[in-house]
Motif scaffolding. Structure first.
Motif, PDB file in Angstrom:
ATOM      1  N   LYS A  38       0.839  -1.204   0.000  1.00  0.00           N
ATOM      2  CA  LYS A  38       0.000   0.000   0.000  1.00  0.00           C
ATOM      3  C   LYS A  38       0.873   1.253   0.000  1.00  0.00           C
ATOM      4  CE  LYS A  38      -3.899   2.181   2.310  1.00  0.00           C
ATOM      5  NZ  LYS A  38      -4.773   2.210   3.485  1.00  0.00           N
ATOM      6  N   ARG A  39       1.933   1.225   0.800  1.00  0.00           N
ATOM      7  CA  ARG A  39       2.842   2.383   0.845  1.00  0.00           C
ATOM      8  C   ARG A  39       3.499   2.615  -0.507  1.00  0.00           C
ATOM      9  NH1 ARG A  39       6.431   2.581   6.278  1.00  0.00           N
ATOM     10  NH2 ARG A  39       7.709   3.643   4.739  1.00  0.00           N
ATOM     11  N   VAL A  40       3.907   1.538  -1.146  1.00  0.00           N
ATOM     12  CA  VAL A  40       4.549   1.672  -2.466  1.00  0.00           C
ATOM     13  C   VAL A  40       3.547   2.202  -3.478  1.00  0.00           C
ATOM     14  CG1 VAL A  40       5.623   0.382  -4.366  1.00  0.00           C
ATOM     15  CG2 VAL A  40       6.273  -0.114  -2.004  1.00  0.00           C
ATOM     16  N   ARG A  41       2.322   1.697  -3.394  1.00  0.00           N
ATOM     17  CA  ARG A  41       1.272   2.136  -4.331  1.00  0.00           C
ATOM     18  C   ARG A  41       1.051   3.646  -4.220  1.00  0.00           C
ATOM     19  NH1 ARG A  41      -1.702  -2.106  -3.362  1.00  0.00           N
ATOM     20  NH2 ARG A  41      -3.027  -1.190  -1.766  1.00  0.00           N
ATOM     21  N   VAL A  42       0.988   4.131  -3.004  1.00  0.00           N
ATOM     22  CA  VAL A  42       0.780   5.575  -2.775  1.00  0.00           C
ATOM     23  C   VAL A  42       1.985   6.370  -3.284  1.00  0.00           C
ATOM     24  CG1 VAL A  42       0.541   7.345  -0.987  1.00  0.00           C
ATOM     25  CG2 VAL A  42      -0.794   5.234  -0.835  1.00  0.00           C
ATOM     26  N   ALA A  43       3.186   5.871  -2.972  1.00  0.00           N
ATOM     27  CA  ALA A  43       4.403   6.594  -3.386  1.00  0.00           C
ATOM     28  C   ALA A  43       4.526   6.649  -4.908  1.00  0.00           C
ATOM     29  CB  ALA A  43       5.636   5.913  -2.782  1.00  0.00           C
ATOM     30  N   LEU A  44       4.079   5.612  -5.575  1.00  0.00           N
ATOM     31  CA  LEU A  44       4.211   5.563  -7.043  1.00  0.00           C
ATOM     32  C   LEU A  44       3.287   6.545  -7.748  1.00  0.00           C
ATOM     33  CD1 LEU A  44       4.716   1.802  -7.994  1.00  0.00           C
ATOM     34  CD2 LEU A  44       6.370   3.652  -8.020  1.00  0.00           C
ATOM     35  N   ARG A  45       2.282   7.028  -7.042  1.00  0.00           N
ATOM     36  CA  ARG A  45       1.376   8.000  -7.678  1.00  0.00           C
ATOM     37  C   ARG A  45       2.127   9.266  -8.078  1.00  0.00           C
ATOM     38  NH1 ARG A  45      -3.319   7.181  -3.308  1.00  0.00           N
ATOM     39  NH2 ARG A  45      -3.997   5.140  -4.002  1.00  0.00           N
ATOM     40  N   ALA A  46       3.203   9.549  -7.364  1.00  0.00           N
ATOM     41  CA  ALA A  46       3.989  10.751  -7.668  1.00  0.00           C
ATOM     42  C   ALA A  46       5.035  10.491  -8.749  1.00  0.00           C
ATOM     43  CB  ALA A  46       4.685  11.240  -6.397  1.00  0.00           C
ATOM     44  N   GLU A  47       5.166   9.229  -9.153  1.00  0.00           N
ATOM     45  CA  GLU A  47       6.195   8.874 -10.142  1.00  0.00           C
ATOM     46  C   GLU A  47       5.677   9.079 -11.556  1.00  0.00           C
ATOM     47  OE1 GLU A  47       9.466   7.432  -9.942  1.00  0.00           O
ATOM     48  OE2 GLU A  47       9.337   8.252  -7.927  1.00  0.00           O
ATOM     49  N   PRO A  48       6.522   9.587 -12.470  1.00  0.00           N
ATOM     50  CA  PRO A  48       6.108   9.648 -13.875  1.00  0.00           C
ATOM     51  C   PRO A  48       6.017   8.237 -14.442  1.00  0.00           C
ATOM     52  CG  PRO A  48       8.414  10.239 -13.657  1.00  0.00           C
ATOM     53  CD  PRO A  48       7.884  10.066 -12.260  1.00  0.00           C
ATOM     54  N   PRO A  49       5.165   8.045 -15.461  1.00  0.00           N
ATOM     55  CA  PRO A  49       5.077   6.704 -16.049  1.00  0.00           C
ATOM     56  C   PRO A  49       6.402   6.304 -16.669  1.00  0.00           C
ATOM     57  CG  PRO A  49       3.824   8.296 -17.338  1.00  0.00           C
ATOM     58  CD  PRO A  49       4.282   9.012 -16.106  1.00  0.00           C
ATOM     59  N   ILE A  50       6.705   5.025 -16.573  1.00  0.00           N
ATOM     60  CA  ILE A  50       7.975   4.573 -17.152  1.00  0.00           C
ATOM     61  C   ILE A  50       7.835   4.454 -18.657  1.00  0.00           C
ATOM     62  CG2 ILE A  50       8.775   3.361 -15.111  1.00  0.00           C
ATOM     63  CD1 ILE A  50       7.787   0.800 -16.290  1.00  0.00           C
ATOM     64  N   LEU A  51       8.988   4.563 -19.326  1.00  0.00           N
ATOM     65  CA  LEU A  51       8.978   4.496 -20.786  1.00  0.00           C
ATOM     66  C   LEU A  51       8.630   3.096 -21.240  1.00  0.00           C
ATOM     67  CD1 LEU A  51      12.165   6.562 -21.622  1.00  0.00           C
ATOM     68  CD2 LEU A  51       9.793   7.242 -21.912  1.00  0.00           C
ATOM     69  N   LYS A  52       7.778   3.046 -22.249  1.00  0.00           N
ATOM     70  CA  LYS A  52       7.408   1.743 -22.775  1.00  0.00           C
ATOM     71  C   LYS A  52       8.512   1.243 -23.700  1.00  0.00           C
ATOM     72  CE  LYS A  52       2.493   2.580 -22.538  1.00  0.00           C
ATOM     73  NZ  LYS A  52       1.221   2.568 -23.234  1.00  0.00           N
ATOM     74  N   ARG A  53       8.680  -0.056 -23.706  1.00  0.00           N
ATOM     75  CA  ARG A  53       9.657  -0.686 -24.603  1.00  0.00           C
ATOM     76  C   ARG A  53       8.912  -1.696 -25.449  1.00  0.00           C
ATOM     77  NH1 ARG A  53      15.060  -0.673 -22.106  1.00  0.00           N
ATOM     78  NH2 ARG A  53      15.531  -2.531 -23.235  1.00  0.00           N
ATOM     79  N   SER A  54       9.221  -1.679 -26.717  1.00  0.00           N
ATOM     80  CA  SER A  54       8.507  -2.599 -27.596  1.00  0.00           C
ATOM     81  C   SER A  54       9.008  -4.032 -27.435  1.00  0.00           C
ATOM     82  CB  SER A  54       8.663  -2.161 -29.049  1.00  0.00           C
ATOM     83  OG  SER A  54      10.028  -2.065 -29.350  1.00  0.00           O
ATOM     84  N   ARG A  55      10.322  -4.170 -27.200  1.00  0.00           N
ATOM     85  CA  ARG A  55      10.856  -5.523 -27.038  1.00  0.00           C
ATOM     86  C   ARG A  55      11.468  -5.619 -25.656  1.00  0.00           C
ATOM     87  NH1 ARG A  55      15.492  -8.282 -27.707  1.00  0.00           N
ATOM     88  NH2 ARG A  55      16.677  -6.481 -28.389  1.00  0.00           N
ATOM     89  N   ILE A  56      10.908  -6.483 -24.843  1.00  0.00           N
ATOM     90  CA  ILE A  56      11.343  -6.548 -23.460  1.00  0.00           C
ATOM     91  C   ILE A  56      12.452  -7.580 -23.291  1.00  0.00           C
ATOM     92  CG2 ILE A  56      10.598  -6.939 -21.094  1.00  0.00           C
ATOM     93  CD1 ILE A  56       9.305  -4.550 -22.560  1.00  0.00           C
ATOM     94  N   TYR A  57      12.192  -8.759 -23.767  1.00  0.00           N
ATOM     95  CA  TYR A  57      13.168  -9.816 -23.545  1.00  0.00           C
ATOM     96  C   TYR A  57      14.132  -9.892 -24.717  1.00  0.00           C
ATOM     97  CZ  TYR A  57      10.339 -11.024 -19.617  1.00  0.00           C
ATOM     98  OH  TYR A  57       9.676 -10.964 -18.433  1.00  0.00           O
ATOM     99  N   PRO A  58      15.410  -9.986 -24.469  1.00  0.00           N
ATOM    100  CA  PRO A  58      16.392 -10.001 -25.552  1.00  0.00           C
ATOM    101  C   PRO A  58      16.395 -11.348 -26.250  1.00  0.00           C
ATOM    102  CG  PRO A  58      17.470 -10.406 -23.471  1.00  0.00           C
ATOM    103  CD  PRO A  58      16.023 -10.176 -23.148  1.00  0.00           C
TER     104      PRO A  58
END
Lengths: 205, 181
Positions: free
Chosen positions: B63-83
């Protein structure tokens, strides 16, 4: 009590890696709901890890929270070459090391490898520092789960044990139990439901 | 919280839920906090079965992490995740190296052959150094203006910001073309 080492030897860590893959992929694409489920899944382990280095329970939670936030920020750099927990473990160790260093306290001397850490009894440290109430609840959770498992019909108990302790996939369990995969899905779910019913009552008390 | 959702949670816990069902389930988890609590209890069941330590105090961390993440900008999306797997990457590198060597060989061999050919014709280097009669930069009615135009062009090329080859290189190109005029 079933041995955790036994679980590892039987490929449980690999099964867990596979289980995390879809959630990790979605979290990397910006889905915070998926990351939330990963946090719930690993909050106990990360807290247990940090409690080995930090004594104060409030401080443990602060450092654990910081580790998860760092992991979230670093998600784009996670390339899936190791299990998600192995990667998370390294972030947590570095976070606690930095935390202790900034406070002038001695950081962990060596970087214990995640595989080695898996073999350590993370519960020991918790038991050393938990309040009597927490310690009691922890013991009750373990006993409730174990006793309910013992009461389950054989086919439900076997399916859940093969999954949670042996780390087998549904397909492997279906082969081992000579039944369709759909039956395995159903048995594992019914076993969890039976245990969950008692666990939920315990946690809500 | 429907039984169907709980069964899907159980399958997601084991990595056995079909990919196209995960999104719907995650939306259901957000809409129904009890599903999230169910996910946590399913996790605890596995940990208890494996004899892992459980700290009830750690249960507030998510719950604490969830609340703290609200202030975080969204992370950049990557089209290919696994190498690509290591073996596939190694193969790619080998193929790329082989292709490079082949390309260099195709270009170098004719040059070397021409250079080493006895005396039927002058060596290639000599041929290249001779002025080509066809090489004429300006078509002018007043040829005396050609040198002025060359100077202008050299200065312009050297100072122009459009090319990454600044300074010396454009000058070399132009001067080399000017030889023999």
């Amino acid at each position: 009590m079933l041995s955790r080492d036994y679980w590892r030897e039987r490929g449980g860590a690999m099964a867990e890696r596979h289980a995390d893959q879809e959630l990790v992929r979605r979290a990397q694409q910006g889905d915070r709901r998926a990351f939330d489920l990963l946090v719930i899944k690993y909050q106990q382990r990360v807290t247990g890890l940090i409690a080995r280095y930090v004594r104060d329970p409030h401080e443990v939670l602060d450092v654990a929270q910081e580790a998860f936030i760092k992991a979230y920020r670093a998600l784009p750099s996670f390339r899936g070459e190791s299990a998600f927990y192995t990667w998370l473990y390294r972030i947590a160790v570095n976070t606690v090391r930095n935390h202790l260093a900034t406070q002038g306290r001695r950081p962990p001397g060596e970087d214990i490898e995640a595989d080695l850490a898996e073999q350590l009894d993370l519960g020991r440290r918790l038991r050393e520092h938990a309040t009597p109430e927490r310690h009691l609840l922890s013991e009750e959770i373990a006993m409730t789960v174990q006793h309910t498992l013992d009461d389950l019909p054989d086919e439900l108990r076997t399916a859940l044990v093969l999954r949670e302790i042996e780390g087998m996939s549904y397909e492997e369990i279906a082969t081992a139990m000579n039944c369709p995969i759909g039956t395995v899905r159903s048995r594992i779910f019914r076993a969890r439901e039976a245990i969950d019913k008692r666990l939920k009552a315990l946690l809500e008390d | 919280m429907s039984e169907e959702h709980r069964q899907r949670l159980s399958e997601l816990q084991d990595g056995e839920l079909a990919e196209d069902q995960v999104k719907d389930l995650l939306e259901a988890v957000v809409a129904d906090p009890e599903l999230r609590a169910c996910w946590e209890r399913y996790t605890l069941i596995g940990q208890a079965l494996r004899g892992e330590g459980i700290d009830p105090g750690a249960r507030i961390l998510a719950k604490r992490v969830r609340v703290a993440l609200r202030a975080e900008p969204p992370i950049l999306k990557r089209s290919r995740i696994y190498p690509l797997p290591h073996r596939a990457r190694s193969r790619l590198v080998v193929w790329a190296l082989a292709a490079s060597v082949a390309l260099v060989a195709m270009g170098a061999v004719p040059l070397l052959q021409a250079y080493l050919r006895p005396t039927a014709s002058p060596p290639l280097a000599i041929q290249l150094s001779r002025p080509s009669p066809a090489l004429q930069r300006w078509q002018l009615e007043r040829p005396e203006l050609a040198s002025k135009l060359d100077r202008y062009l050299v200065t312009h090329q050297a100072m122009a910001p459009a090319t990454p080859a600044q300074g010396f290189l454009p000058y070399v190109v132009l001067v080399s073309e000017t030889v023999g005029r």
